[in-house]
Design a protein around this motif. Structure first.
Motif, PDB file in Angstrom:
ATOM      1  N   VAL A   1      14.478  -8.082  11.813  1.00  0.00           N
ATOM      2  CA  VAL A   1      13.663  -9.130  11.165  1.00  0.00           C
ATOM      3  C   VAL A   1      12.657  -8.498  10.216  1.00  0.00           C
ATOM      4  CG1 VAL A   1      11.941 -10.926  11.569  1.00  0.00           C
ATOM      5  CG2 VAL A   1      13.952 -10.777  13.053  1.00  0.00           C
ATOM      6  N   LEU A   2      11.906  -7.511  10.713  1.00  0.00           N
ATOM      7  CA  LEU A   2      10.863  -6.896   9.893  1.00  0.00           C
ATOM      8  C   LEU A   2      11.453  -6.149   8.704  1.00  0.00           C
ATOM      9  CD1 LEU A   2       8.403  -5.536  12.621  1.00  0.00           C
ATOM     10  CD2 LEU A   2       8.185  -7.611  11.244  1.00  0.00           C
ATOM     11  N   TYR A   3      12.559  -5.486   8.923  1.00  0.00           N
ATOM     12  CA  TYR A   3      13.166  -4.723   7.835  1.00  0.00           C
ATOM     13  C   TYR A   3      13.531  -5.624   6.658  1.00  0.00           C
ATOM     14  CZ  TYR A   3      16.680  -2.140   5.210  1.00  0.00           C
ATOM     15  OH  TYR A   3      17.402  -1.553   4.197  1.00  0.00           O
ATOM     16  N   GLU A   4      14.122  -6.778   6.944  1.00  0.00           N
ATOM     17  CA  GLU A   4      14.505  -7.665   5.842  1.00  0.00           C
ATOM     18  C   GLU A   4      13.276  -8.301   5.193  1.00  0.00           C
ATOM     19  OE1 GLU A   4      17.688 -10.332   6.692  1.00  0.00           O
ATOM     20  OE2 GLU A   4      19.021  -8.730   7.392  1.00  0.00           O
ATOM     21  N   GLN A   5      12.252  -8.581   6.003  1.00  0.00           N
ATOM     22  CA  GLN A   5      11.013  -9.083   5.405  1.00  0.00           C
ATOM     23  C   GLN A   5      10.388  -8.034   4.495  1.00  0.00           C
ATOM     24  OE1 GLN A   5       8.551 -10.278   8.704  1.00  0.00           O
ATOM     25  NE2 GLN A   5       9.744 -12.126   9.151  1.00  0.00           N
ATOM     26  N   ILE A   6      10.404  -6.788   4.946  1.00  0.00           N
ATOM     27  CA  ILE A   6       9.838  -5.706   4.133  1.00  0.00           C
ATOM     28  C   ILE A   6      10.644  -5.514   2.857  1.00  0.00           C
ATOM     29  CG2 ILE A   6       9.461  -3.214   4.068  1.00  0.00           C
ATOM     30  CD1 ILE A   6       8.790  -3.376   7.055  1.00  0.00           C
ATOM     31  N   GLN A   7      11.978  -5.595   2.985  1.00  0.00           N
ATOM     32  CA  GLN A   7      12.813  -5.482   1.791  1.00  0.00           C
ATOM     33  C   GLN A   7      12.445  -6.534   0.751  1.00  0.00           C
ATOM     34  OE1 GLN A   7      16.937  -5.573   3.313  1.00  0.00           O
ATOM     35  NE2 GLN A   7      17.248  -3.677   2.193  1.00  0.00           N
ATOM     36  N   ASP A   8      12.240  -7.755   1.222  1.00  0.00           N
ATOM     37  CA  ASP A   8      11.960  -8.857   0.302  1.00  0.00           C
ATOM     38  C   ASP A   8      10.528  -8.827  -0.230  1.00  0.00           C
ATOM     39  OD1 ASP A   8      14.540  -9.723   0.761  1.00  0.00           O
ATOM     40  OD2 ASP A   8      13.962 -11.158   2.320  1.00  0.00           O
ATOM     41  N   HIS A   9       9.612  -8.278   0.566  1.00  0.00           N
ATOM     42  CA  HIS A   9       8.195  -8.302   0.173  1.00  0.00           C
ATOM     43  C   HIS A   9       7.542  -6.946   0.470  1.00  0.00           C
ATOM     44  CE1 HIS A   9       8.688 -12.650  -0.225  1.00  0.00           C
ATOM     45  NE2 HIS A   9       9.172 -12.670   1.005  1.00  0.00           N
ATOM     46  N   TRP A  10       8.066  -5.890  -0.114  1.00  0.00           N
ATOM     47  CA  TRP A  10       7.477  -4.560   0.076  1.00  0.00           C
ATOM     48  C   TRP A  10       6.121  -4.540  -0.618  1.00  0.00           C
ATOM     49  CZ3 TRP A  10       7.582  -0.476   2.970  1.00  0.00           C
ATOM     50  CH2 TRP A  10       7.068   0.756   2.521  1.00  0.00           C
ATOM     51  N   GLN A  11       5.088  -4.233   0.161  1.00  0.00           N
ATOM     52  CA  GLN A  11       3.735  -4.332  -0.381  1.00  0.00           C
ATOM     53  C   GLN A  11       2.875  -3.178   0.122  1.00  0.00           C
ATOM     54  OE1 GLN A  11       1.652  -7.859   0.826  1.00  0.00           O
ATOM     55  NE2 GLN A  11       0.053  -7.644  -0.733  1.00  0.00           N
ATOM     56  N   LEU A  12       2.199  -2.534  -0.805  1.00  0.00           N
ATOM     57  CA  LEU A  12       1.218  -1.513  -0.468  1.00  0.00           C
ATOM     58  C   LEU A  12      -0.167  -2.109  -0.690  1.00  0.00           C
ATOM     59  CD1 LEU A  12       2.844   1.556  -2.263  1.00  0.00           C
ATOM     60  CD2 LEU A  12       2.908   1.049   0.179  1.00  0.00           C
ATOM     61  N   ILE A  13      -1.036  -1.968   0.306  1.00  0.00           N
ATOM     62  CA  ILE A  13      -2.382  -2.545   0.187  1.00  0.00           C
ATOM     63  C   ILE A  13      -3.433  -1.440   0.314  1.00  0.00           C
ATOM     64  CG2 ILE A  13      -1.592  -4.749   1.130  1.00  0.00           C
ATOM     65  CD1 ILE A  13      -2.954  -3.992   3.766  1.00  0.00           C
ATOM     66  N   PRO A  14      -4.596  -1.624  -0.295  1.00  0.00           N
ATOM     67  CA  PRO A  14      -5.670  -0.608  -0.201  1.00  0.00           C
ATOM     68  C   PRO A  14      -6.165  -0.482   1.244  1.00  0.00           C
ATOM     69  CG  PRO A  14      -6.086  -2.156  -1.991  1.00  0.00           C
ATOM     70  CD  PRO A  14      -4.972  -2.740  -1.180  1.00  0.00           C
ATOM     71  N   LEU A  15      -6.526   0.729   1.603  1.00  0.00           N
ATOM     72  CA  LEU A  15      -7.112   0.982   2.927  1.00  0.00           C
ATOM     73  C   LEU A  15      -8.631   0.857   2.832  1.00  0.00           C
ATOM     74  CD1 LEU A  15      -4.954   4.074   3.923  1.00  0.00           C
ATOM     75  CD2 LEU A  15      -4.814   1.798   4.947  1.00  0.00           C
ATOM     76  N   LYS A  16      -9.228   0.134   3.787  1.00  0.00           N
ATOM     77  CA  LYS A  16     -10.691   0.017   3.795  1.00  0.00           C
ATOM     78  C   LYS A  16     -11.334   1.382   3.934  1.00  0.00           C
ATOM     79  CE  LYS A  16     -10.775  -4.661   5.723  1.00  0.00           C
ATOM     80  NZ  LYS A  16     -11.235  -5.514   6.864  1.00  0.00           N
ATOM     81  N   THR A  17     -10.752   2.194   4.802  1.00  0.00           N
ATOM     82  CA  THR A  17     -11.236   3.562   4.978  1.00  0.00           C
ATOM     83  C   THR A  17     -10.075   4.513   4.712  1.00  0.00           C
ATOM     84  OG1 THR A  17     -12.768   2.827   6.707  1.00  0.00           O
ATOM     85  CG2 THR A  17     -12.284   5.200   6.565  1.00  0.00           C
ATOM     86  N   PRO A  18     -10.189   5.395   3.731  1.00  0.00           N
ATOM     87  CA  PRO A  18      -9.084   6.321   3.447  1.00  0.00           C
ATOM     88  C   PRO A  18      -8.678   7.111   4.683  1.00  0.00           C
ATOM     89  CG  PRO A  18     -10.754   6.418   1.729  1.00  0.00           C
ATOM     90  CD  PRO A  18     -11.346   5.603   2.839  1.00  0.00           C
ATOM     91  N   ILE A  19      -7.409   7.413   4.785  1.00  0.00           N
ATOM     92  CA  ILE A  19      -6.895   8.206   5.896  1.00  0.00           C
ATOM     93  C   ILE A  19      -6.725   9.640   5.414  1.00  0.00           C
ATOM     94  CG2 ILE A  19      -4.894   8.572   7.390  1.00  0.00           C
ATOM     95  CD1 ILE A  19      -4.518   5.583   7.520  1.00  0.00           C
ATOM     96  N   LEU A  20      -7.252  10.574   6.171  1.00  0.00           N
ATOM     97  CA  LEU A  20      -7.198  11.987   5.793  1.00  0.00           C
ATOM     98  C   LEU A  20      -5.944  12.627   6.379  1.00  0.00           C
ATOM     99  CD1 LEU A  20     -10.942  13.019   6.259  1.00  0.00           C
ATOM    100  CD2 LEU A  20      -9.787  12.119   4.228  1.00  0.00           C
TER     101      LEU A  20
END
Length: 557
Positions: free
Chosen positions: A412-431
């Motif tokens: 389910v998640l894989y097909e949702q990700i395929q259809d709506h692949w989205q990168l969002i800003p991180l509130k706190t950067p990850i090192l």
């Protein structure tokens, strides 16, 4: 000074031409059985004696009159075409008029035949390409062709041919291919006067394939027939037939069973073969390939057979459009609908179920918008219980399924990700520490923004939406940096974000997951190719519990 260039004598010309068309024992079989199919035969018998360079093909087709028998072995004599326009509307397997003529040049040829409208049959014999015998015989309607002393006039050709076993294998492959494209034919094949193999007729290629691949069961296959539109030709009609192995139970180590046929003949179309493999790549297990047979029935003017003498390579118009239609057909064939449901029977490989040790993690089962089942033509599935906090028991009209919750949600998640692949800003950067050049390059390829943050330290400014809110987002980014394309990153994201086995679910949560999973495009396997559900059908349960027994008899009364 006399000319160096000279015209070859007719007997040399005929021998050279025959050597191009008839280059092996298998080529003789191919040409003769194709003529039988063109004659509308429903029963074909092939008898081989390879050590004696002899074979015989018998059919119950339309047969030939004595006038046809006198002409059939002449060069370029055929009943299939009449003029140059006919070359662009080929509807038969043979059409060049080369087969019998070429065979007669390199072997002794004997033909018994009787046309269905005639009361008597005839026997003719050819030697060195010339008619030497003609007589009346008693024979049922149909044709018997015997080829003897093959390549006796070409001893070098005999010595250059593959071993007898290899030639026999080629003959078997040719008959298997023609049986798939003409499923209504009964085949009997003999070798050295002993039965070799038989193929029973079927309604579609689906009934033929298990007779050829002995480890494939009828219930491992899905058949789909679709009418398809011909691009730019509103009135032209065509259809495709697709037989595909269900990816959770039927696949191969090599791409040797991705077969394509056009108008009754298996051909090489690498572009369409790759389309099938690509469409199934995330449904079959890793390093495995699908079992599939695609048969396109197209208007004859869309196919040019004049690319290769053996007619195994063709020019096909509108190839990109057929690729798109095949992709859609595969997607439809893998959808679980009432039409597909009878294919789900008891899987005898219960002990081979994948047991994946998953970390326990929290799971928020939020209902998503899904189309009503009647709009998607889906069967009614009802979640009734959870087993070992891992499997969901799902009831339907013909039995029940065990659905593995983690990999169902992963699909389910894989097909949702395929259809709506989205990168969002991180509130706190990850090192991220100690990334090498290849990891940095991989993250940049996935559009993840990173920048130096000190010696050996980089800061990631964004992440896939599903991972951004997770506590283990750091580990997930490291995992994504280790390689793979965007699709692999999407699979990894879905796997990490999916519900873990060992997570208890309420009935509404289970039902919501089942509804979402059932509506996916490819519900049979997870993105890694693992089977998602085990089917237990009512008919098999009744057989196991002996419900057909008479009570008195079962108690020994």
């Amino acid at each position: 000074m006399s000319s160096i260039i000279q015209t070859l004598p007719p007997d040399v010309i005929n021998l050279i031409a025959a050597g191009e068309v008839i280059d092996s024992l298998a080529a003789v079989v191919r040409e003769l059985v194709e003529n039988s199919l063109d004659a509308e035969a429903t029963r074909i018998t092939v008898s081989l004696m390879p050590n004696l360079w002899q074979l015989q093909v018998t059919d119950n087709g339309k047969g030939m009159s004595v006038e046809d028998l006198r002409l059939c072995a002449n060069a370029h004599s055929t009943s299939k075409i009449r003029d140059r326009q006919d070359l662009w509307k080929i509807n038969s397997l043979g059409f060049r008029g080369e087969a019998l003529h070429s065979i007669a040049q390199v072997a002794e040829l004997e033909i018994f035949s009787r046309a269905a409208i005639d009361e008597i049959g005839w026997r003719v014999a050819y030697q060195e390409g010339k008619l030497v015998t003609e007589e009346i015989v008693a024979i049922a309607s149909g044709t018997i062709i015997t080829v003897a002393n093959l390549f006796a006039s070409l001893p070098v050709r005999r010595r250059a041919l593959p071993s007898v076993n290899q030639q026999i294998k080629l003959v078997q492959n040719i008959i298997h291919q023609l049986a798939l494209t003409h499923p209504g034919i009964t085949w009997q094949v003999w070798q050295n006067q002993k039965p070799w193999f038989n193929l029973s007729p079927g309604m579609t290629a689906k009934e033929i394939l298990p007779q050829i691949l002995k480890r494939v069961n009828l219930t491992d296959l899905q058949f789909l027939k679709l009418d398809v539109a011909v691009p730019e030709e509103s009135e032209a009609k065509s259809n495709l037939e697709l037989v595909i192995g269900l990816p959770d139970r039927c696949h191969r180590h090599r791409p040797d069973w991705v077969k394509i046929a056009v108008n009754g003949r298996i051909v090489r179309l690498p572009e369409l073969e790759q389309t099938i493999i690509t469409s199934m790549a995330k449904n079959v297990p890793r390093d495995r390939y699908p079992v599939s047979f695609l048969h396109l029935h197209l208007p004859s003017h869309l196919v040019d057979w004049n690319r290769h003498p053996a007619k195994t390579e063709i020019y096909l118009h509108y190839l990109p459009d057929w690729q798109e239609q095949v992709t859609q057909a595969i997607e439809k064939a893998l959808t679980i609908t009432p039409i597909n449901l009878p294919l789900a029977v008891v899987n005898q490989r219960v002990n081979k179920l994948l047991k994946v040790a998953e970390e326990k993690n929290s799971y928020n089962c939020e209902p998503n918008e899904t189309k009503p089942k009647h709009e998607l033509n889906l069967i009614q599935l009802k979640a009734v219980a959870q087993v070992n906090k891992t499997y969901i028991v799902v009831e339907h009209s013909s039995g029940f399924w065990l659905v593995e919750q983690h990999i169902a949600h992963e699909r389910v998640l894989y097909e949702q990700i395929q259809d709506h692949w989205q990168l969002i800003p991180l509130k706190t950067p990850i090192l991220l520490n100690n990334l090498n050049f290849f990891q940095l390059e991989q993250l940049e390829r996935l559009k993840i923004e990173i920048e130096p943050f000190g010696e050996g330290i980089w800061a990631a400014r964004n992440a896939p939406a599903l991972l951004a809110q997770r506590d283990d987002c750091h580990e997930a980014l490291i995992e994504l940096s280790l390689g793979g394309d965007l699709q692999s990153a999407q699979v990894a994201t879905a796997c990490r974000s999916a519900i873990r086995n060992g997570t208890p679910l309420s009935l509404p949560e289970m039902q919501n997951l089942i509804d979402q999973w059932q509506s996916t495009r490819n519900p049979r396997t997870c993105p890694h190719g693992r089977p998602i559900y085990l089917s237990l059908e009512e008919t098999s349960l009744a057989r196991f519990f002996r419900r057909h027994w008479v009570i008195g008899k079962s108690h020994g009364i």
